[in-house]
Design an enzyme around this catalytic site. Structure first.
Site, mmCIF file in Angstrom:
data_model
loop_
_atom_site.group_PDB
_atom_site.id
_atom_site.type_symbol
_atom_site.label_atom_id
_atom_site.label_comp_id
_atom_site.label_asym_id
_atom_site.label_seq_id
_atom_site.Cartn_x
_atom_site.Cartn_y
_atom_site.Cartn_z
ATOM 1 N N THR A 9 0.854 -1.193 0.000
ATOM 2 C CA THR A 9 0.000 0.000 0.000
ATOM 3 C C THR A 9 0.887 1.238 0.000
ATOM 4 O O THR A 9 2.077 1.178 -0.317
ATOM 5 C CB THR A 9 -0.960 -0.028 1.207
ATOM 6 O OG1 THR A 9 -1.922 1.019 1.072
ATOM 7 C CG2 THR A 9 -0.234 0.132 2.531
ATOM 8 N N ASN A 10 0.301 2.389 0.360
ATOM 9 C CA ASN A 10 1.050 3.641 0.437
ATOM 10 C C ASN A 10 0.580 4.416 1.655
ATOM 11 O O ASN A 10 -0.254 3.940 2.429
ATOM 12 C CB ASN A 10 0.869 4.443 -0.858
ATOM 13 C CG ASN A 10 -0.585 4.679 -1.183
ATOM 14 O OD1 ASN A 10 -1.299 5.350 -0.447
ATOM 15 N ND2 ASN A 10 -1.051 4.104 -2.291
ATOM 16 N N ASP A 11 1.072 5.634 1.822
ATOM 17 C CA ASP A 11 0.813 6.399 3.042
ATOM 18 C C ASP A 11 -0.455 7.239 2.999
ATOM 19 O O ASP A 11 -0.725 7.994 3.934
ATOM 20 C CB ASP A 11 1.995 7.338 3.323
ATOM 21 C CG ASP A 11 3.235 6.580 3.769
ATOM 22 O OD1 ASP A 11 3.067 5.547 4.450
ATOM 23 O OD2 ASP A 11 4.349 7.003 3.442
ATOM 24 N N SER A 12 -1.261 7.111 1.965
ATOM 25 C CA SER A 12 -2.455 7.953 1.868
ATOM 26 C C SER A 12 -3.457 7.633 2.979
ATOM 27 O O SER A 12 -3.796 6.469 3.205
ATOM 28 C CB SER A 12 -3.137 7.753 0.511
ATOM 29 O OG SER A 12 -4.349 8.476 0.468
#
Length: 404
Positions: free
Chosen positions: A211-214
């Site tokens: 995933t990512n940091d959003s």
């Protein structure tokens, strides 16, 4: 939405009336001007002086007010209000309103009220489900009154059932939402807005994902601002943030899930904003069981493949929609944003430098540049994401007004 609104609160004689002191306080905190009227039964549960202190206004309890020589009090209050809130609405006041009875201050003022009336029923389950009460509530709905659904829970009688007064926060949300829907002057009234939010997750196995940091905060602020501007909003979310009231939220996890849901709602939408941070790649194969390491020094290679480019797909199939996307970059922001605007066939790209400590992922503030196809870029300095969302939607609303 409630700032400077004049709200007449009519309190009736149910045990739940004790919650209304907090309700009145919260309305005032939202910027509303509040005046209170009470039935004689309500006065048995809580003193009018409580509300006089909270509102800094006299509390109406008597239909014949000998001290007010300049006006007819119940007509004055009815004419003063932008909205009336009846809470807790007992079976008695519901019956009076449904049948046009006016035998005390509250029922008389409500009969004279032409502003929107919002009713919050709260009573014993058996009273609520009595055919007479059901019939009276249906009559009020046909008369254009808004009735809020009571909560289910532990009742004063000592057993579980439907009929509890909702918490003040829910009542205020209901009031705000319906005032929004009644206001035809708002910038996005009648528009359907579709927004994506959050960082998608691409599963490696049942317990691991990429995933990512959003956080989804930007998309959620866009949804709330669009709602407050009168739009019907659908939010396709890969975030775990609480659902905003008055917004239809569709929960998704992966880029594929988001592609399916965005495509499902696309044709009926007027404005589409891809604010989500969609994974560009996903594992080529998802294991059905948790992957185990076989030795202490063994390396693992994860083969990846591209996910669907949702913004490009929407741009390719665009018909009447106004399509906006986000470009989260760490360098050459303007160049990448302008390229994305053309390649994706979008109408707007909102670019931000996510390496900026005051902007980007998982922050409460943002700093963006808005790129469109027909004017110079608009630089938006650091401010709250809600303020950024308002500027973006103002720009879009202006474009749509010109098209009309």
């Amino acid at each position: 939405m409630l700032k400077d609104k004049k709200i007449a609160v009519y309190l009736c004689g149910g045990i739940a009336v004790y919650k209304t002191a907090d309700l009145v306080r919260q309305l005032i905190k939202k910027g509303a001007q509040v005046k209170v009227a009470m039935t004689q039964s309500a006065v048995q549960f809580i003193t009018p002086y409580t509300f006089q202190i909270l509102t800094k206004q006299p509390v109406y309890t008597e239909i014949f007010d000998k001290e007010d020589k300049e006006s007819v009090s119940h007509i004055h209050l009815a004419d003063w209000a932008d909205a009336a809130l009846v809470v807790p609405a007992t079976a008695n006041i519901i019956a009076k309103m449904a049948n046009g009875m006016a035998d005390d201050f509250v029922s008389t003022a409500l009969l004279a009220t032409t502003a929107p009336i919002f009713i919050v029923p709260a009573m014993n389950t058996h009273m609520l489900e009595n055919p007479a009460t059901v019939r009276n509530m249906e009559t009020l709905k046909k008369d254009g009154r808004m009735l809020m659904e009571p909560d289910t829970g532990f009742l004063a009688e000592g057993y579980e059932g439907k009929g509890r007064m909702p918490e003040p926060e829910k009542i205020i949300e209901m009031l705000q939402l319906h005032l929004i829907r009644l206001d035809s002057s708002l910038a996005l009234t009648g528009r359907k807005v579709l927004i994506s939010a959050g960082g998608t997750k691409e599963r490696i196995d049942p317990v691991r994902y990429i995933t990512n940091d959003s956080s989804g905060k930007m998309g959620y602020q866009l949804a709330e601002v669009a709602r407050d501007a009168g739009a019907e909003v659908t939010l396709v979310s890969a975030s775990g943030l609480p659902n905003p009231f008055g917004v239809s939220v569709v929960a998704v996890e992966s880029a594929e899930d988001m592609f399916v849901e965005m495509n499902k709602h696309y044709q009926e939408s007027d404005i589409v904003i891809m604010a989500a941070a969609v994974s560009d790649y996903k594992p080529d194969h998802q294991e059905k069981q948790k992957m185990k390491k076989t030795s202490s020094n063994q390396e693992m290679t994860l083969k990846m493949k591209q996910t669907k480019d949702i913004l490009a797909y929407l741009g390719k199939h665009k018909q009447h929609q106004y399509l906006a996307g986000f470009a989260a970059e760490t360098h050459d922001v303007a160049r990448y944003a302008e390229s994305k605007l053309q390649k994706k066939k979008a109408d707007m790209i909102i670019a931000n430098d996510v390496s900026n400590p005051q902007a980007g992922f998982n922050k409460d503030t943002n700093e963006v540049t808005i790129f469109t196809t027909d004017k110079d870029p608009i630089s938006v300095s650091v401010r709250s994401k809600k303020e950024v969302a308002a500027l973006i939607l103002d720009e879009i609303a202006g474009k749509l007004r010109k098209q009309r």
